[in-house]
Design a protein around this motif. Structure first.
Motif, PDB file in Angstrom:
ATOM      1  N   TYR A  16      27.783  36.303  42.432  1.00  0.00           N
ATOM      2  CA  TYR A  16      29.080  36.903  41.625  1.00  0.00           C
ATOM      3  C   TYR A  16      28.683  38.079  40.676  1.00  0.00           C
ATOM      4  O   TYR A  16      29.413  38.762  40.286  1.00  0.00           O
ATOM      5  N   ALA A  46      30.659  41.241  41.727  1.00  0.00           N
ATOM      6  CA  ALA A  46      32.117  40.950  41.253  1.00  0.00           C
ATOM      7  C   ALA A  46      32.411  42.222  40.861  1.00  0.00           C
ATOM      8  O   ALA A  46      33.593  42.574  41.259  1.00  0.00           O
ATOM      9  N   GLY A  47      31.822  43.183  40.225  1.00  0.00           N
ATOM     10  CA  GLY A  47      32.068  44.371  39.682  1.00  0.00           C
ATOM     11  C   GLY A  47      32.475  45.306  40.711  1.00  0.00           C
ATOM     12  O   GLY A  47      33.606  45.691  41.111  1.00  0.00           O
ATOM     13  N   MET A  69      35.234  43.999  43.132  1.00  0.00           N
ATOM     14  CA  MET A  69      36.758  44.378  42.419  1.00  0.00           C
ATOM     15  C   MET A  69      36.904  45.785  42.585  1.00  0.00           C
ATOM     16  O   MET A  69      38.288  46.027  42.829  1.00  0.00           O
ATOM     17  N   GLU A 115      42.352  40.823  41.623  1.00  0.00           N
ATOM     18  CA  GLU A 115      41.374  39.846  41.459  1.00  0.00           C
ATOM     19  C   GLU A 115      41.672  38.616  42.120  1.00  0.00           C
ATOM     20  O   GLU A 115      40.707  37.860  42.374  1.00  0.00           O
ATOM     21  N   GLU A 116      42.774  38.313  42.539  1.00  0.00           N
ATOM     22  CA  GLU A 116      43.178  37.198  43.228  1.00  0.00           C
ATOM     23  C   GLU A 116      42.507  37.271  44.622  1.00  0.00           C
ATOM     24  O   GLU A 116      41.767  36.642  45.103  1.00  0.00           O
ATOM     25  N   LEU A 145      39.634  39.133  45.015  1.00  0.00           N
ATOM     26  CA  LEU A 145      38.352  39.094  44.678  1.00  0.00           C
ATOM     27  C   LEU A 145      37.834  37.482  44.782  1.00  0.00           C
ATOM     28  O   LEU A 145      36.740  37.069  45.330  1.00  0.00           O
ATOM     29  N   ILE A 146      38.703  36.671  44.088  1.00  0.00           N
ATOM     30  CA  ILE A 146      38.270  35.120  44.092  1.00  0.00           C
ATOM     31  C   ILE A 146      38.368  34.417  45.442  1.00  0.00           C
ATOM     32  O   ILE A 146      37.591  34.036  45.607  1.00  0.00           O
ATOM     33  N   PHE A 159      35.452  35.595  47.302  1.00  0.00           N
ATOM     34  CA  PHE A 159      34.229  35.025  46.806  1.00  0.00           C
ATOM     35  C   PHE A 159      34.168  33.611  47.450  1.00  0.00           C
ATOM     36  O   PHE A 159      33.193  33.015  48.038  1.00  0.00           O
ATOM     37  N   MET A 160      35.133  33.006  47.656  1.00  0.00           N
ATOM     38  CA  MET A 160      35.358  31.837  48.096  1.00  0.00           C
ATOM     39  C   MET A 160      34.830  31.719  49.560  1.00  0.00           C
ATOM     40  O   MET A 160      34.109  30.821  49.972  1.00  0.00           O
ATOM     41  N   PHE A 214      31.259  32.099  50.009  1.00  0.00           N
ATOM     42  CA  PHE A 214      30.404  31.053  49.693  1.00  0.00           C
ATOM     43  C   PHE A 214      30.739  29.818  50.533  1.00  0.00           C
ATOM     44  O   PHE A 214      29.848  29.317  51.228  1.00  0.00           O
TER      45      PHE A 214
END
Lengths: 179, 292
Positions: free
Chosen positions: A22, A26-27, A30, A44-45, A47-48, A51-52, A55
């Protein structure tokens, strides 16, 4: 920690590796999301959730190609999905009447990334998506057509229209700068 | 500016341009990562069937519980009733035998010695004829019952200790005098029974009729009826102490007798050990109890 070790750790569900990933991505991711979605909250939504997915599905990643590319693809797909939810792409695509950019519009290399980003954000979502995918991400029209559920021809025309708009914006900016 | 230049310009500037996400993005990500691990994945597979199972299990369990409760209720009630009937009745069996032996005693007054030699072997085949003779004997027992309850208790104790008929006979012979006094009274009171006896006596003339009874029930029932109807209250009080539990079962059988139903010895839990044999030769009445 190199990429293969990171991927292995991620595949084992290592929390530290997740945090590491992350922090590293992340940057940039984003930034990717923001290129597709104007709204920062939406980006951002995406992005999250992206990432989920990274993973959760990291086990499927085979050590072929770059892991970053894989992550980026997931982010792009998430962004497109979000975009599709927001507004049907094909509707916005045909909306704008295109003015071809003037020939003498010159792209200054000293133009800031932020300014260019603002220009990109000016584009309608459909144009922006195709331009992002083709010009920046490097997908082919065929891939884009599949990703956006449009035809290849539509993808091509969208791209040309997006380019024209950007050139026009650049020219206007050049004019403004000149003034 | 060519299209490629434009693309390259944007690509160079924007492709890897990082934009810092908000600070709480990681926290959001973590909270969402934990939530799906606990909720989303199980919801897909585990949760729906689990809910169905729960929904199904609820009523099913209720049925099982109610069924189990009903069964236990029935069992407990049944056991309770059977306790009243069965458990105390094993001593009561001996009580019945005692009463029969008392019936013996009145006959013994005239021929005490004859009672013993009475042929028990020949008696058995005439089982069927025993039932009609039942009331007659019952009356005799009533008379006996009126005699004394103390004797019963004594007899009970004796029977419990020893089942030999001979020994009981010897004991019971003692109160015979009292019974003899009471018996004629009963006979007078219960005229129909006497008639029966007479008729039987008439029938006895041609064949020697030997009445075999599974005496326990009828004897005891007559005993009970005698005690309730005839006897004085103190005696009633005494009987419950000695065979208090037995009384219920006995009374039940008495009811059956009154209603004309068959007296069920099995309900009383009496094992068919004792048989009362009765025969009349002329005016002589010979009774004998046999314990098997």
């Amino acid at each position: 920690m190199n990429e293969t070790d990171l991927v292995k750790a991620l595949q084992e569900g290592d929390a530290k590796a997740q945090r590491f990933l992350y922090d590293r991505y992340a940057g940039p991711m984003m930034g990717v999301c923001l290129r597709y979605l104007k709204n920062e909250m939406d980006a951002e939504e995406v992005l999250i959730t992206g990432f989920m997915k990274v993973f959760q599905n990291v086990g499927r990643f085979e050590q072929k190609g770059s892991f970053e590319g894989w992550v980026r693809r997931i982010m792009v797909n998430e962004a497109l999905q979000h975009l599709r939810k927001q507004e049907p792409m094909h509707l916005t695509i045909e909306k704008e009447h295109i003015h071809l950019a003037s020939e003498d519009a010159s792209a200054d290399s000293d133009m800031s990334a932020e300014e260019m980003m603002d220009m990109l954000q000016e584009l309608p979502a459909g144009y922006r998506a195709v331009f992002n995918l083709y010009a920046i991400e490097g997908y082919s029209h065929k891939e884009i057509a599949e990703m956006l559920h449009i035809t290849e021809g539509t993808s091509k025309s969208q791209l040309s229209k997006a380019r024209a708009m950007l050139q026009r914006m650049l020219a206007q900016q050049g004019v403004m700068i000149a003034i | 500016m060519s299209a490629e230049d434009l693309d390259k310009l944007f690509r160079d500037k924007l492709k890897d341009r990082p934009v810092a996400p908000s600070n709480d993005a990681w926290a959001k990500l973590q909270s969402r990562m934990q939530a799906p691990a606990a909720e989303e994945t199980p919801q897909l597979f585990m949760a729906p069937p689990a809910q169905e199972q729960k929904e199904e299990r609820g009523p099913i369990r209720m049925w099982y519980y109610s069924a189990a409760a009903a069964v236990t209720m029935l069992l407990s009630v049944g056991l309770w009733v059977n306790r009243d009937n069965i458990d105390p009745l094993q001593p009561s069996g001996s009580v019945a035998a005692v009463e029969q032996q008392r019936t013996v005693t009145p006959s013994a007054q005239a021929p005490a010695t004859e009672v013993a030699p009475a042929p028990s072997q020949t008696v058995e085949p005439s089982f069927n004829s025993a039932t009609p003779a039942a009331p007659a004997e019952a009356d005799q027992v009533e008379a006996l019952a009126s005699a004394s309850t103390t004797e019963r208790q004594q007899a009970n104790l004796m029977n419990r200790k020893a089942t030999n008929t001979t020994s009981t006979q010897t004991r019971t012979t003692e109160p015979t005098t009292v019974k003899m006094v009471s018996e004629p009274v009963r006979m007078a009171a219960t005229t129909p029974v006497k008639k029966q006896e007479e008729t039987k006596a008439a029938s006895e003339t041609a064949p020697l009729e030997i009445i075999v009874k599974l005496d326990e029930a009828q004897a005891t029932t007559t005993l009970a009826s005698a005690s309730t109807t005839i006897e004085t209250p103190p005696q009633e009080e005494e009987t419950p102490t000695g065979s208090g539990r037995v009384l219920k079962g006995i009374l039940k059988q008495v009811k059956n007798l009154k209603d004309g139903e068959k007296v069920n010895l099995a309900e009383l839990g009496i094992t068919k050990h004792t048989y009362a044999l009765e025969t009349r030769i002329g005016n002589k009445k010979i009774t004998k109890t046999i314990e098997l």
